[in-house]
Design a protein around this motif. Structure first.
Motif, mmCIF file in Angstrom:
data_model
loop_
_atom_site.group_PDB
_atom_site.id
_atom_site.type_symbol
_atom_site.label_atom_id
_atom_site.label_comp_id
_atom_site.label_asym_id
_atom_site.label_seq_id
_atom_site.Cartn_x
_atom_site.Cartn_y
_atom_site.Cartn_z
ATOM 1 N N ARG A 4 53.734 44.084 31.288
ATOM 2 C CA ARG A 4 52.403 44.566 31.589
ATOM 3 C C ARG A 4 52.017 43.451 32.332
ATOM 4 N NH1 ARG A 4 51.961 46.765 26.210
ATOM 5 N NH2 ARG A 4 52.256 48.972 26.707
ATOM 6 N N LEU A 45 49.917 45.054 35.598
ATOM 7 C CA LEU A 45 48.498 45.243 35.592
ATOM 8 C C LEU A 45 47.889 44.054 36.321
ATOM 9 C CD1 LEU A 45 48.492 46.365 31.501
ATOM 10 C CD2 LEU A 45 48.174 48.019 33.631
ATOM 11 N N ILE A 46 48.649 42.995 36.310
ATOM 12 C CA ILE A 46 47.742 42.113 36.801
ATOM 13 C C ILE A 46 48.607 41.533 38.257
ATOM 14 C CG2 ILE A 46 46.972 39.365 36.483
ATOM 15 C CD1 ILE A 46 45.653 41.500 34.571
ATOM 16 N N ARG A 87 47.679 44.458 46.941
ATOM 17 C CA ARG A 87 46.314 44.500 47.685
ATOM 18 C C ARG A 87 46.212 43.512 48.857
ATOM 19 N NH1 ARG A 87 41.365 46.001 44.100
ATOM 20 N NH2 ARG A 87 43.160 47.044 42.946
ATOM 21 N N PRO A 137 49.114 44.578 41.295
ATOM 22 C CA PRO A 137 48.032 44.996 42.024
ATOM 23 C C PRO A 137 47.395 43.994 42.887
ATOM 24 C CG PRO A 137 47.940 45.608 39.566
ATOM 25 C CD PRO A 137 49.135 44.609 39.965
ATOM 26 N N GLN A 138 47.152 42.562 42.506
ATOM 27 C CA GLN A 138 46.568 41.624 43.112
ATOM 28 C C GLN A 138 47.662 41.243 44.512
ATOM 29 O OE1 GLN A 138 44.630 38.347 41.457
ATOM 30 N NE2 GLN A 138 44.888 39.407 39.432
ATOM 31 N N GLN A 154 46.099 33.450 36.662
ATOM 32 C CA GLN A 154 46.044 34.802 36.465
ATOM 33 C C GLN A 154 47.097 35.158 35.301
ATOM 34 O OE1 GLN A 154 43.976 37.464 37.776
ATOM 35 N NE2 GLN A 154 42.792 35.413 38.137
ATOM 36 N N VAL A 179 36.262 45.598 47.108
ATOM 37 C CA VAL A 179 35.058 45.365 46.452
ATOM 38 C C VAL A 179 35.364 44.019 45.456
ATOM 39 C CG1 VAL A 179 33.170 46.324 45.089
ATOM 40 C CG2 VAL A 179 35.098 47.748 46.453
ATOM 41 N N GLY A 180 36.513 44.232 44.905
ATOM 42 C CA GLY A 180 36.756 42.959 43.668
ATOM 43 C C GLY A 180 37.244 41.700 44.485
ATOM 44 N N GLU A 181 37.586 41.752 45.660
ATOM 45 C CA GLU A 181 38.251 40.266 46.160
ATOM 46 C C GLU A 181 37.144 39.133 45.748
ATOM 47 O OE1 GLU A 181 41.114 40.241 47.358
ATOM 48 O OE2 GLU A 181 41.285 42.007 46.861
#
Ligand code: ATP
Ligand code: MG
Lengths: 421, 262
Positions: free
Chosen positions: A329, A333-334, A341, A337-338, A316, A418-420
């Motif tokens: 960033r 942004l990457i 979550r 958040p992951q 990632q 949803v995005g998992e």
């Protein structure tokens, strides 16, 4: 799961139930015996509890002291400071849930049931007077916010804007609550309003206050510590690691006692407006306890977040680097958040236990809800011996909030899921 | 670092390059992982618009080599010049090079928490400072180009492997790179999805993009490549046109490897 049950034609309900009972409860002698003994015990325990709740118990002690439970020694006539944030939070909670979630039938039923269970004690004890009206208003605002969001806002063109407004209001709630409580601008100026002496804060209000402050403050601190511990700079790494391991090795009570007894000796004597007008070394105990809880919780948050950071695959970061994104960033942004979550359940678990741990501050003499309850049972002659009622009630109130937090986090996970992968 | 001493020479190279249309120049590139030397001195250059296919046994340093080209791995010795910019510790150079070199990974590495649209527009808005409408338009155009415009609002997990890899290609192309690097773009795919991805890459090659592709899909490689590089043990063992490799490879190691994969 769902796939397999759909393939087989579902057996008629009674037969299915009988098969389930046979497979799980009465398969073999030992199993049957265990089932019978356990059921007998459960029936007995349930009987005892119900008998106590509905026959033996004398609940007047709760109603007569509801102010003490919820506000401790909060000065009479100052309650108005507490209601605006409560009403605001109710409305925002309704709006947020209405905007953010796509409830299916099952979760809707669960939620209604849940509200019914949660609100029954509220109406039992608060159904009269100004408090009753305001409580009803809070519930009404939540419902209105929810229904309004579902019906008018969710499909509106301005849904993004409304979402941002709601978020901004959430962020404002906390300062608003604090300002109403501690005052601002100095009472002697024409615009300023006076605050309530922090040593008078108490009851469940204090539990909530301590928990919210510690959660809100320890979250960013914990994230920073986690980043520090995983950083490639040795200074940050070593400092964060030492801090985290030190705190995690010490019981919370010890830290609270330190904040109470020895911390003032280590603080400088210069004064801070509003918070410590007579010098930092004389700062109110409540504030010291808030700091202690925050520092304590941050170490645990840090370890949870570190787990999340490690779960983000190296690829990632490489993909983001290859796109020319800067380290900051990529983090914002990457990676974060992951990572966050992935650890929502663990974080919420930590915050729930922090919330429950706020009852420990009775050790340092703050009149939070548990201590207020003990004082009632021990200090009021007409209610002496009503310990069980008090403890049950205190337990129930904590449980309602803790369980709501846990349900909310599950809903949150499902909506973010949803995005998992 | 070792390569700073070579700066004057590399600047001379850079001027020569500009004339000879070499967009990638590598001179004696070496790389160690601890005590283990993964690259033993790679010297090669790639012309603008050229398509180079890299192949060789597992562990021969193919990935390490192309990852040094956008500095996902730092090389320890030698010189790398990308479009006239030397790769060294200078962060501005790094930024410039990364914005000119797109990369597609074996494992796709799409951002799972973002929609396909956001995957493509994220770097556009935060690195290239595109406005939202512009970025969206780019995303739509590129998804059209890789053949999956209808997937724009889905999350990566909702797509097949082949579709994910095509999104990854679109994401890299969105930055308008001059060079594209592919590290075994079809190795993680089920056989029935390989073709759809190779088709996109072939199209890209025909459009004149400079590309370095690590692949063992030799049929595809033969069709798109101007030149093959055969890697073994951290070195380029043999280099030449596809025809050369298929008709008369010189080195024993090359022959052996080709006989194994063909
Ligand atoms: N981060 C690392 N740390 C240590 N060793 C590494 C690292 N990355 C690669 N290597 C080693 O360097 C050598 C070259 O690896 P590389 O990934 O470049 O091979 P490859 O040719 O791409 O192989 P494959 O076909 O399996 O992808 C291997 O021996 C590998 O074990
Ligand atoms: Mg590789």
């Amino acid at each position: 799961m769902r796939g397999t049950t759909q393939i087989k034609a579902p057996a008629p309900f009674p037969r299915q139930a009988r098969r389930w009972a046979h497979d799980n409860l009465f398969g073999g002698v030992a199993n049957t015996l265990l089932t019978v003994v356990t059921s007998l015990f459960l029936v007995f325990a349930l009987y005892q509890i119900l008998r106590f709740v509905f026959v033996t118990a004398e609940w007047e002690v709760i109603e007569a002291n509801r102010r003490l439970f919820f506000l401790g020694r909060f000065p009479v006539g100052e309650e108005w400071r507490i209601w605006p944030p409560i009403l605001l939070v109710s409305a925002l909670a309704g709006l947020t849930v209405g905007l953010r979630t796509r409830l299916d039938l099952r979760s809707t039923i669960m939620m209604v049931l849940w509200l019914a269970v949660g609100l029954t004690p509220v109406f039992l004890f608060f159904a009269h007077g100004t408090v009753g009206i305001l409580t009803a208003a809070a519930v009404g605002l939540a419902a209105l916010g929810y229904i309004g969001a579902r019906i008018w806002l969710q499909d509106s063109r301005y849904v993004a804007l409304i979402g941002q407004l709601v978020l901004a209001s959430w962020l404002l709630t906390f300062p608003l609550a604090l300002v109403l409580l501690v005052g601002f601008g100095g009472a002697d100026t024409s615009l300023g309003i006076d605050g309530v002496d922090p040593s008078r804060w108490g009851g469940f209000h204090l539990n909530i206050l301590l928990a919210v402050v510690a959660i809100v403050a320890s979250f960013p601190l914990g994230v920073l510590l986690a980043l520090g511990r995983t950083s490639s700079f040795p200074v940050f790494r070593v400092a964060s690691t030492i801090y985290i391991e030190l705190i995690r090795g010490v019981p919370l009570i010890t830290i609270l006692l330190m904040a109470w007894l020895v911390l003032p000796d280590f603080l400088p004597s210069f004064s801070v407006p509003v918070l410590a007008p007579s010098g930092l070394d004389d700062i109110e105990l409540v504030y010291r306890v808030m700091v202690a809880l925050t520092l304590f919780s941050a170490a645990y948050v840090a370890e949870i977040v570190r787990g999340g950071l490690q779960a983000v695959p190296r690829g990632q970061i490489e993909a983001a680097q290859a796109l020319g994104m800067s380290t900051a960033r990529i983090l914002a942004l990457i990676v974060l958040p992951q990572a966050l979550r992935a650890v929502i359940p663990a974080l919420v678990g930590q915050f729930i236990s922090l919330f429950k741990d706020t009852s420990l501050v009775f050790i340092v003499g703050l009149t939070e809800m548990l201590r207020a309850g003990r004082a009632v049972a021990q200090g009021q002659i007409e209610f002496s011996g009503r310990e069980m009622e008090v403890l049950l009630f205190v337990g129930l109130v904590f449980w309602i909030v803790a369980f709501s937090m846990s349900r909310l986090s599950q809903q949150l996970e499902r909506n973010l899921g949803v995005g998992e992968r | 670092m070792a390569n700073t001493s070579q700066t004057p020479a590399s600047q001379a190279d850079a001027t020569r390059v500009a004339r000879s249309n070499d967009i990638i120049i590598c001179e004696g590139v070496k790389k160690w992982f601890g005590d283990f030397q993964a690259l033993h001195g790679i010297t090669t250059s790639v012309r603008e618009g050229e398509v180079v296919v890299v192949f060789g046994p597992s562990g021969s340093g193919k990935s390490t080599f192309i990852r040094t080209l956008n500095r996902l791995e730092e090389h320890d010795e030698g010189t790398i010049i990308i479009d006239g910019v030397e790769l060294n510790n200078d962060l501005r150079n790094l930024e410039k090079v990364r914005s000119e070199v797109g990369m597609v990974f074996q494992q796709f590495n799409l951002f799972p928490h973002l929609t396909v649209r956001r995957n493509i527009t994220l770097a556009l808005s935060h690195v290239r400072h595109f406005r939202k409408a512009e970025a969206n338009e780019t995303a739509e155009r590129l998804l059209e180009r890789v053949g999956i415009p209808e997937q724009i609002d889905k999350y990566p997990a909702q797509l097949s492997g082949g579709q994910q890899q095509r999104v990854a290609i679109a994401r890299a192309l969105a930055m308008q790179p001059k060079i594209m690097l592919f590290d075994e773009p079809t190795s993680a795919l089920d056989p029935e999805m390989i073709k759809e991805v190779l088709d996109v890459i072939t199209q890209l090659a025909q459009s004149g993009m400079t590309m370095i592709v690590i692949t063992h899909e030799m049929g595809f490689a033969r069709e798109v490549a101007d030149r093959f590089l055969f890697f073994d043990e951290g070195l380029i063992v043999e280099e030449g046109t596809p025809q050369h490799f298929f008709e008369n490879p010189q080195e024993e190691r090359t022959k052996l490897f080709l006989s194994q994969i063909l």
